[in-house]
Design a protein around this motif. Structure first.
Motif, mmCIF file in Angstrom:
data_model
loop_
_atom_site.group_PDB
_atom_site.id
_atom_site.type_symbol
_atom_site.label_atom_id
_atom_site.label_comp_id
_atom_site.label_asym_id
_atom_site.label_seq_id
_atom_site.Cartn_x
_atom_site.Cartn_y
_atom_site.Cartn_z
ATOM 1 N N GLN A 9 0.945 -1.045 0.007
ATOM 2 C CA GLN A 9 0.082 0.117 -0.113
ATOM 3 C C GLN A 9 0.712 1.031 0.097
ATOM 4 O OE1 GLN A 9 -2.944 0.665 -0.732
ATOM 5 N NE2 GLN A 9 -2.805 2.748 -0.553
ATOM 6 N N GLU A 10 1.807 1.463 0.380
ATOM 7 C CA GLU A 10 2.889 1.971 0.539
ATOM 8 C C GLU A 10 3.709 1.954 -0.364
ATOM 9 O OE1 GLU A 10 6.762 3.796 3.142
ATOM 10 O OE2 GLU A 10 5.008 1.951 4.370
ATOM 11 N N ILE A 11 4.128 1.815 -1.149
ATOM 12 C CA ILE A 11 4.469 1.522 -2.138
ATOM 13 C C ILE A 11 3.738 1.807 -3.582
ATOM 14 C CG2 ILE A 11 5.575 0.151 -4.359
ATOM 15 C CD1 ILE A 11 6.469 -1.399 -2.127
ATOM 16 N N ARG A 12 2.438 2.121 -3.789
ATOM 17 C CA ARG A 12 1.146 2.351 -4.663
ATOM 18 C C ARG A 12 0.807 3.698 -4.274
ATOM 19 N NH1 ARG A 12 -0.822 -2.406 -3.831
ATOM 20 N NH2 ARG A 12 -2.267 -2.978 -2.569
ATOM 21 N N THR A 13 0.890 4.865 -2.560
ATOM 22 C CA THR A 13 0.446 5.357 -1.615
ATOM 23 C C THR A 13 2.041 5.786 -3.077
ATOM 24 O OG1 THR A 13 -0.563 5.163 -0.843
ATOM 25 C CG2 THR A 13 0.250 7.178 -1.044
ATOM 26 N N LEU B 211 4.174 5.422 -5.436
ATOM 27 C CA LEU B 211 3.867 5.928 -6.904
ATOM 28 C C LEU B 211 2.589 6.328 -7.348
ATOM 29 C CD1 LEU B 211 5.297 2.388 -8.211
ATOM 30 C CD2 LEU B 211 6.058 3.795 -8.553
ATOM 31 N N GLN B 212 2.088 6.952 -7.490
ATOM 32 C CA GLN B 212 0.867 7.581 -7.334
ATOM 33 C C GLN B 212 0.717 9.464 -6.755
ATOM 34 O OE1 GLN B 212 -2.766 6.704 -5.005
ATOM 35 N NE2 GLN B 212 -3.652 4.729 -6.703
ATOM 36 N N SER B 213 1.126 8.919 -6.005
ATOM 37 C CA SER B 213 2.634 10.548 -5.652
ATOM 38 C C SER B 213 2.860 10.870 -6.725
ATOM 39 C CB SER B 213 3.350 10.802 -4.188
ATOM 40 O OG SER B 213 2.418 11.006 -3.442
ATOM 41 N N LYS C 214 3.465 14.242 -13.631
ATOM 42 C CA LYS C 214 1.878 15.149 -14.774
ATOM 43 C C LYS C 214 2.067 16.634 -14.799
ATOM 44 C CE LYS C 214 -0.823 10.984 -15.124
ATOM 45 N NZ LYS C 214 -2.628 10.287 -14.837
ATOM 46 N N LEU C 215 1.958 17.122 -12.989
ATOM 47 C CA LEU C 215 1.660 18.253 -12.981
ATOM 48 C C LEU C 215 3.695 19.281 -13.576
ATOM 49 C CD1 LEU C 215 0.903 20.765 -11.510
ATOM 50 C CD2 LEU C 215 2.469 20.315 -9.689
ATOM 51 N N ARG C 216 4.373 18.401 -13.975
ATOM 52 C CA ARG C 216 5.691 19.072 -14.996
ATOM 53 C C ARG C 216 5.269 18.691 -15.895
ATOM 54 N NH1 ARG C 216 11.568 18.166 -11.936
ATOM 55 N NH2 ARG C 216 10.892 18.923 -9.762
ATOM 56 N N VAL C 217 4.945 17.710 -16.575
ATOM 57 C CA VAL C 217 3.949 17.758 -18.304
ATOM 58 C C VAL C 217 3.984 18.949 -18.800
ATOM 59 C CG1 VAL C 217 3.495 16.330 -19.085
ATOM 60 C CG2 VAL C 217 5.488 14.926 -18.139
ATOM 61 N N HIS C 218 2.639 19.246 -17.281
ATOM 62 C CA HIS C 218 1.983 20.079 -17.454
ATOM 63 C C HIS C 218 2.694 21.445 -17.554
ATOM 64 C CE1 HIS C 218 -2.128 21.938 -18.005
ATOM 65 N NE2 HIS C 218 -1.960 22.439 -16.875
ATOM 66 N N HIS C 219 2.564 21.964 -16.758
ATOM 67 C CA HIS C 219 3.850 22.862 -16.608
ATOM 68 C C HIS C 219 4.971 23.258 -18.178
ATOM 69 C CE1 HIS C 219 5.872 26.892 -14.996
ATOM 70 N NE2 HIS C 219 7.333 25.794 -15.478
ATOM 71 N N LEU C 220 5.481 22.261 -18.593
ATOM 72 C CA LEU C 220 6.415 22.378 -19.746
ATOM 73 C C LEU C 220 5.780 22.636 -20.521
ATOM 74 C CD1 LEU C 220 8.747 19.328 -19.662
ATOM 75 C CD2 LEU C 220 8.899 21.910 -18.977
ATOM 76 N N SER C 221 4.040 22.059 -21.011
ATOM 77 C CA SER C 221 3.547 22.699 -22.440
ATOM 78 C C SER C 221 2.855 23.414 -21.874
ATOM 79 C CB SER C 221 2.658 21.497 -22.519
ATOM 80 O OG SER C 221 1.544 20.729 -21.061
ATOM 81 N N GLU C 222 2.401 23.976 -21.218
ATOM 82 C CA GLU C 222 1.841 25.409 -20.377
ATOM 83 C C GLU C 222 2.881 26.527 -20.767
ATOM 84 O OE1 GLU C 222 -1.856 26.706 -20.150
ATOM 85 O OE2 GLU C 222 -1.595 24.623 -20.502
ATOM 86 N N VAL C 223 3.524 26.399 -20.418
ATOM 87 C CA VAL C 223 5.185 27.505 -20.428
ATOM 88 C C VAL C 223 4.877 27.292 -22.257
ATOM 89 C CG1 VAL C 223 7.544 28.210 -20.952
ATOM 90 C CG2 VAL C 223 6.248 26.938 -18.317
ATOM 91 N N SER C 224 5.948 26.166 -22.712
ATOM 92 C CA SER C 224 5.947 26.300 -24.114
ATOM 93 C C SER C 224 4.557 26.881 -25.041
ATOM 94 C CB SER C 224 5.787 25.210 -24.994
ATOM 95 O OG SER C 224 6.306 25.117 -26.799
ATOM 96 N N ARG C 225 3.073 26.758 -24.379
ATOM 97 C CA ARG C 225 1.762 27.280 -25.482
ATOM 98 C C ARG C 225 1.783 28.704 -25.288
ATOM 99 N NH1 ARG C 225 -2.339 28.979 -24.159
ATOM 100 N NH2 ARG C 225 -2.450 28.084 -21.916
#
Length: 179
Positions: free
Chosen positions: A30-34, A36-38, A44-55
């Motif tokens: 359960q700790e590993i699953r948590t 990995l989700q974090s 996903k937040l970093r990827v979203h940030h990169l795409s938004e900066v570029s856009r």
């Protein structure tokens, strides 16, 4: 009777040990699953940030005006000023012409090279951003390609392409772990 008592204690000990091991394993899973989700959420937040900066950069009027000059020094200066204010330390930022030729390289690793196949594939997806992974030598990058369009007589014209490549390495793993 002594043998029966010893067997009972041994059996009880074995059952307690098995149950404790099962509970520990379930807790660890359960700790590993948590975790990995974090990590996935942070990535996903970093990827979203990169795409938004570029856009956002691709839609800025001063960036478009500099790109329209087609002058490498002007493009380098304008993009460099903007990139220095918003850059990710491990990200490479490139300004490409519509054919994928390098106009300006800012920040990041200078050895990042442009694969013509990457640009050709991206052209098929434009005017949308193209996001994905790219391997360069022994390095893995997450790449965001953003087209920069301007109004032309017959619709829109592709002016330049912004490429942001984020190096996926141990530094990123440490950053995610620390976060």
């Amino acid at each position: 009777m002594f043998v029966a008592l010893t067997v009972a204690f041994a059996l009880t000990g074995w059952i307690v040990q098995k149950r404790t091991a099962a509970i520990s394993q379930a807790s660890l899973e359960q700790e590993i699953r948590t975790s990995l989700q974090s990590y996935e959420s942070l990535w996903k937040l970093r990827v979203h940030h990169l795409s938004e900066v570029s856009r956002i950069m691709s839609s800025m009027s001063d960036v478009r005006a500099a790109f329209m000059t087609r002058d490498r020094a002007t493009i380098q200066d304008t993009a460099g000023q903007l990139w220095s204010q918003i850059s990710e330390e491990d990200a490479t930022f490139l300004v490409l012409d519509p054919t994928g030729g390098l106009i300006a390289s800012l920040g990041g690793r200078p050895e990042f090279y442009i694969d013509p196949g990457l640009v050709t594939a991206a052209l098929l997806r434009f005017p949308n951003q193209v996001l994905g992974y790219a391997v360069r030598g022994k390095r893995l990058y997450y790449v965001v390609l953003t087209p920069v369009y301007v109004a032309a007589q017959h619709g829109q014209e592709l002016l330049n392409i912004l490429l942001i490549a984020y190096n996926i390495d141990r530094g990123l793993a440490r950053g995610l772990k620390n976060s």
